[in-house]
Design an enzyme around this catalytic site. Structure first.
Site, PDB file in Angstrom:
ATOM      1  N   SER A 455       0.865  -1.178   0.000  1.00  0.00           N
ATOM      2  CA  SER A 455       0.000   0.000   0.000  1.00  0.00           C
ATOM      3  C   SER A 455       0.906   1.233   0.000  1.00  0.00           C
ATOM      4  CB  SER A 455      -0.851   0.005   1.275  1.00  0.00           C
ATOM      5  OG  SER A 455      -1.409   1.290   1.490  1.00  0.00           O
ATOM      6  N   TYR A 468      -1.605  -0.723  10.449  1.00  0.00           N
ATOM      7  CA  TYR A 468      -1.761  -1.052   9.033  1.00  0.00           C
ATOM      8  C   TYR A 468      -0.498  -0.649   8.255  1.00  0.00           C
ATOM      9  CZ  TYR A 468      -3.791  -1.101   4.311  1.00  0.00           C
ATOM     10  OH  TYR A 468      -4.036  -1.357   2.986  1.00  0.00           O
TER      11      TYR A 468
HETATM   12  P1  NAD Z   1     -11.546  -5.820  -0.110  1.00  0.00           P
HETATM   13  O1  NAD Z   1     -12.000  -5.793   1.303  1.00  0.00           O
HETATM   14  O2  NAD Z   1     -12.471  -5.331  -1.159  1.00  0.00           O
HETATM   15  O3  NAD Z   1     -11.053  -7.268  -0.495  1.00  0.00           O
HETATM   16  C1  NAD Z   1     -10.240  -8.012   0.357  1.00  0.00           C
HETATM   17  C2  NAD Z   1     -10.582  -9.486   0.200  1.00  0.00           C
HETATM   18  O4  NAD Z   1      -9.679 -10.219   0.992  1.00  0.00           O
HETATM   19  C3  NAD Z   1     -11.980  -9.830   0.699  1.00  0.00           C
HETATM   20  O5  NAD Z   1     -12.651 -10.640  -0.235  1.00  0.00           O
HETATM   21  C4  NAD Z   1     -11.733 -10.575   1.998  1.00  0.00           C
HETATM   22  O6  NAD Z   1     -12.713 -11.565   2.266  1.00  0.00           O
HETATM   23  C5  NAD Z   1     -10.390 -11.184   1.736  1.00  0.00           C
HETATM   24  N1  NAD Z   1      -9.675 -11.467   2.967  1.00  0.00           N
HETATM   25  C6  NAD Z   1      -9.492 -10.656   4.022  1.00  0.00           C
HETATM   26  N2  NAD Z   1      -8.793 -11.286   4.970  1.00  0.00           N
HETATM   27  C7  NAD Z   1      -8.538 -12.522   4.520  1.00  0.00           C
HETATM   28  C8  NAD Z   1      -7.864 -13.635   5.033  1.00  0.00           C
HETATM   29  N3  NAD Z   1      -7.348 -13.616   6.266  1.00  0.00           N
HETATM   30  N4  NAD Z   1      -7.761 -14.746   4.286  1.00  0.00           N
HETATM   31  C9  NAD Z   1      -8.300 -14.788   3.057  1.00  0.00           C
HETATM   32  N5  NAD Z   1      -8.970 -13.769   2.514  1.00  0.00           N
HETATM   33  C10 NAD Z   1      -9.083 -12.636   3.226  1.00  0.00           C
HETATM   34  O7  NAD Z   1     -10.205  -4.975  -0.093  1.00  0.00           O
HETATM   35  P2  NAD Z   1      -9.258  -4.421  -1.249  1.00  0.00           P
HETATM   36  O8  NAD Z   1      -9.283  -2.957  -1.196  1.00  0.00           O
HETATM   37  O9  NAD Z   1      -9.521  -5.083  -2.520  1.00  0.00           O
HETATM   38  O10 NAD Z   1      -7.858  -4.870  -0.654  1.00  0.00           O
HETATM   39  C11 NAD Z   1      -6.987  -5.777  -1.255  1.00  0.00           C
HETATM   40  C12 NAD Z   1      -5.579  -5.483  -0.814  1.00  0.00           C
HETATM   41  O11 NAD Z   1      -5.215  -4.184  -1.265  1.00  0.00           O
HETATM   42  C13 NAD Z   1      -5.386  -5.474   0.693  1.00  0.00           C
HETATM   43  O12 NAD Z   1      -4.148  -6.076   1.003  1.00  0.00           O
HETATM   44  C14 NAD Z   1      -5.339  -4.004   1.022  1.00  0.00           C
HETATM   45  O13 NAD Z   1      -4.619  -3.751   2.185  1.00  0.00           O
HETATM   46  C15 NAD Z   1      -4.652  -3.466  -0.207  1.00  0.00           C
HETATM   47  N6  NAD Z   1      -4.877  -2.032  -0.441  1.00  0.00           N
HETATM   48  C16 NAD Z   1      -6.123  -1.532  -0.599  1.00  0.00           C
HETATM   49  C17 NAD Z   1      -6.283  -0.163  -0.812  1.00  0.00           C
HETATM   50  C18 NAD Z   1      -7.633   0.466  -0.998  1.00  0.00           C
HETATM   51  O14 NAD Z   1      -7.714   1.673  -0.976  1.00  0.00           O
HETATM   52  N7  NAD Z   1      -8.685  -0.290  -1.205  1.00  0.00           N
HETATM   53  C19 NAD Z   1      -5.188   0.667  -0.847  1.00  0.00           C
HETATM   54  C20 NAD Z   1      -3.914   0.108  -0.695  1.00  0.00           C
HETATM   55  C21 NAD Z   1      -3.792  -1.233  -0.490  1.00  0.00           C
END
Ligand code: NAD
Length: 585
Positions: A455, A468
């Site tokens: 991130s 985080y």
């Molecule tokens: P999201 O919540 O839409 O999707 C995350 C998915 O991961 C969900 O389907 C959830 O069920 C699954 N998940 C969570 N914990 C889990 C576990 N312990 N085992 C298996 N599956 C698990 O979130 P997103 O925004 O798509 O995030 C994806 C990645 O991107 C994450 O690592 C997040 O930290 C990173 N990220 C997101 C953003 C943002 O702004 N959305 C920014 C930077 C980084």
């Protein structure tokens, strides 16, 4: 002695030479005929042939003057493309008299096979052609002429680039010297050169015939290159579907050579892979997948493999595993790989959403898609998953460690349990993925790629996200360290650092130090803000595919992520001041 375990050998007499032909697999299946290059013998294919033999009738032969086939007398004039075409027809008639064969050629095996598929007298004897690292001399001749007669700076650059890569072709035109070199020091050093420069695993290849293969094979160049490049045929159109596999790290051939290939090949499927010239030795598994898929398609009456998406040439048929694939960035990434024709394993702790992603992946063009329900923070469950995937699907080519959870709140509000939770999922989930799937990738020794979704918070300190941000900074550093460790194994590691992406993460993110109602309110507010920014997860997915293709180390995605990365380097003090700001309440 042959490395082709279980092969049946036969001999065929043609044009004054005797060719040694080896066969594997059931002769009632479609015939795949493998033609080797220079300075090789049919054994260069041993790893590919063994893998194809389960599904096809696999045939290999030593080109005249190579391996156990006899050499023409005299050598001069004995290696013309016309004579090589006679040899091919003799072999095809011997091993598959009633059905056309699927040709596969590497290096000079591909150069000569281009002749076979573009001359009239072989029509009806060839069903398809998979070409790797060996262009048609006719197409090459026209490619050069076009650049000489209508030069542009780009074309001249391409010409000079390929000219420099062809240094050995000029040397091979010299009389006697190449033979002396091969029979002397070069022959002795060659296995080590292959190992060091080309990363060809040491073992029983090259075979003992190397020196005479190389000495005789020099006539392939002398008999054909100059006459054909000077007067290339104008009717060298392929009469069969062609699959072109281009290793992007080929030290001898530029990928630009094939820019205008569609003009000669009406039914063309392109494939690329990050590898050097000797892919039959370094990437047998990938080649086996692509050859099998292509041959099966043609046998079923189709001339192109299904996926034609933007990255299909690179990811078609590859095995891709994405964690957290049930939502947001993970789902978008799984679907982007599916569109590129990859086989996709969608892993999520939520069974239903993982299943939905697999379903959508099949609809998007994945030749196979499966859902697995696993919590990435559970080391044992991850171990079981890795065993299952290996047993059922093989080694993963691209691993995307994406699953992650959000946690906001000041340091003193964050409890040890909350710390554990976020570290277990965001960091240890990635560690388990890298350890279990990366290990198998490394052991296979045929490359691969690991993507870890970190991130922008990894390099952007803020008092609002201590846990985080720490977990993501660790993922970033882990990725950099692992990249260094796996570089020698041709496995790339990329850290992706998105900014604010409009996904479900805001609805599920925890807020430390507040009650349930306040948490709901904060989640809603975050969702509104991310919604206003409205950066779609599909853009992150596109960045991921591009990063794998280019083997980038760290990729900030979105303008705020790129901006923050720049400031973190140019003016870290400024970022520290911003980090002190209290988040709005
Ligand atoms: P999201 O919540 O839409 O999707 C995350 C998915 O991961 C969900 O389907 C959830 O069920 C699954 N998940 C969570 N914990 C889990 C576990 N312990 N085992 C298996 N599956 C698990 O979130 P997103 O925004 O798509 O995030 C994806 C990645 O991107 C994450 O690592 C997040 O930290 C990173 N990220 C997101 C953003 C943002 O702004 N959305 C920014 C930077 C980084």
């Amino acid at each position: 002695m042959t490395m082709l375990t279980g092969a049946r050998e036969r001999w065929v007499r043609t044009g004054g030479v005797e060719l040694c032909v080896a066969e594997l697999g059931d002769p009632r299946r479609p015939t795949v005929l493998l033609v080797h290059g220079y300075p090789d013998s049919k054994e260069v294919w041993s790893e590919v042939a063994a893998r194809l033999a389960d599904r096809f009738h696999v045939v290999l032969y030593d080109v005249r003057g190579h391996g156990r086939s006899t050499a023409p007398q005299p050598l001069r004039g004995g290696f013309t493309l016309e004579k090589l075409t006679d040899d091919f027809l003799a072999v095809a008639d011997l091993v598959s008299p009633d059905r056309p064969v699927h040709l596969v050629g590497h290096d000079w095996g591909s150069v000569q096979a281009w002749e076979f598929v573009t001359v009239e007298r072989t029509e009806g004897r060839i069903a398809s052609f998979t070409s790797m690292s060996g262009p048609s001399l006719d197409h090459f001749g026209h490619w050069i002429n076009k650049r000489l007669t209508s030069p542009t700076p780009r074309r001249v650059g391409q010409l000079l680039g390929q000219g420099a890569r062809s240094w050995y072709v000029y040397l091979l035109q010299l009389p006697v010297l190449p033979e002396l070199a091969w029979r002397g020091p070069l022959g002795r050093l060659w296995p080590r050169i292959l190992e060091r420069a080309e990363k060809v695993p040491a073992g029983d290849y090259p075979t003992a015939s190397l020196r005479s293969d190389a000495a005789h094979g020099a006539w392939l160049y002398r008999d054909n290159v100059r006459p054909r490049l000077r007067r290339p045929r104008t009717d060298a159109h392929a009469h069969v579907p062609v699959q072109l596999i281009t290793p992007l790290g080929d030290a001898y051939l530029s990928e630009k050579l094939y820019d205008e290939l569609e003009q000669w090949v009406p039914r063309l499927t392109r494939r690329t892979l990050p590898a050097g010239h000797w892919i039959p030795r370094t990437r047998p598994e990938q080649l086996c997948t692509w050859i099998s898929d292509f041959v099966s398609c043609v046998e079923n009456g189709r001339t192109e493999v299904a996926a034609t998406g933007r990255h299909a040439d690179r990811f078609g048929g590859q095995l891709v595993l994405v964690t957290g694939a049930g939502s947001g960035i993970g789902r978008a990434t799984a679907l982007a790989f599916a569109e590129a024709g990859a086989r996709v394993i969608a892993v999520d702790r939520d069974a239903e959403s993982a299943a939905r992603t697999a379903q959508l992946a099949l609809r998007s063009g994945a030749p196979g898609a499966w859902a697995e329900t696993v919590d990435v923070s559970d080391a044992q469950a991850m171990e079981k998953l890795a065993d299952k995937v290996a047993a059922e699907h093989g080694v993963v080519d691209v691993l995307v460690n994406n699953a992650g959870i959000g946690l906001s709140g000041s340091f003193f509000d964050t409890t040890p349990e909350e710390w554990h939770k976020v570290i277990d999922v965001n960091l240890m989930g990635v560690v388990h993925g890298c350890r279990l799937f990366g290990k198998r990738m490394a052991e296979r020794g045929q490359g691969g790629h690991i993507v870890n979704v970190a991130s922008a918070a990894a390099y952007l300190p803020t008092r609002a996200l201590p846990a985080y941000g720490t977990s993501k900074a660790a993922v970033l550093m882990l990725s950099e360290c692992l990249r260094a460790e796996l570089a020698g194994k041709n496995i790339g590691v990329t850290a992706i650092c998105p900014g604010f992406v409009n996904t479900n993460i805001t609805a599920t993110a925890r807020f430390a130090g507040v009650g349930p109602e306040e948490e709901k309110r904060l989640q809603k507010r975050a969702a509104r803000l991310y919604g206003m920014r409205n950066y779609p997860p599909e853009k992150v997915a596109r960045a991921i595919l591009k990063a794998v293709e280019r083997n980038d180390a760290v990729v900030p995605v979105s303008v705020e992520a790129r901006g923050a990365r720049l400031i973190s380097r140019l003016s870290p003090g400024l970022l520290r001041s911003i980090a002190r700001l209290r988040p709005p309440v």
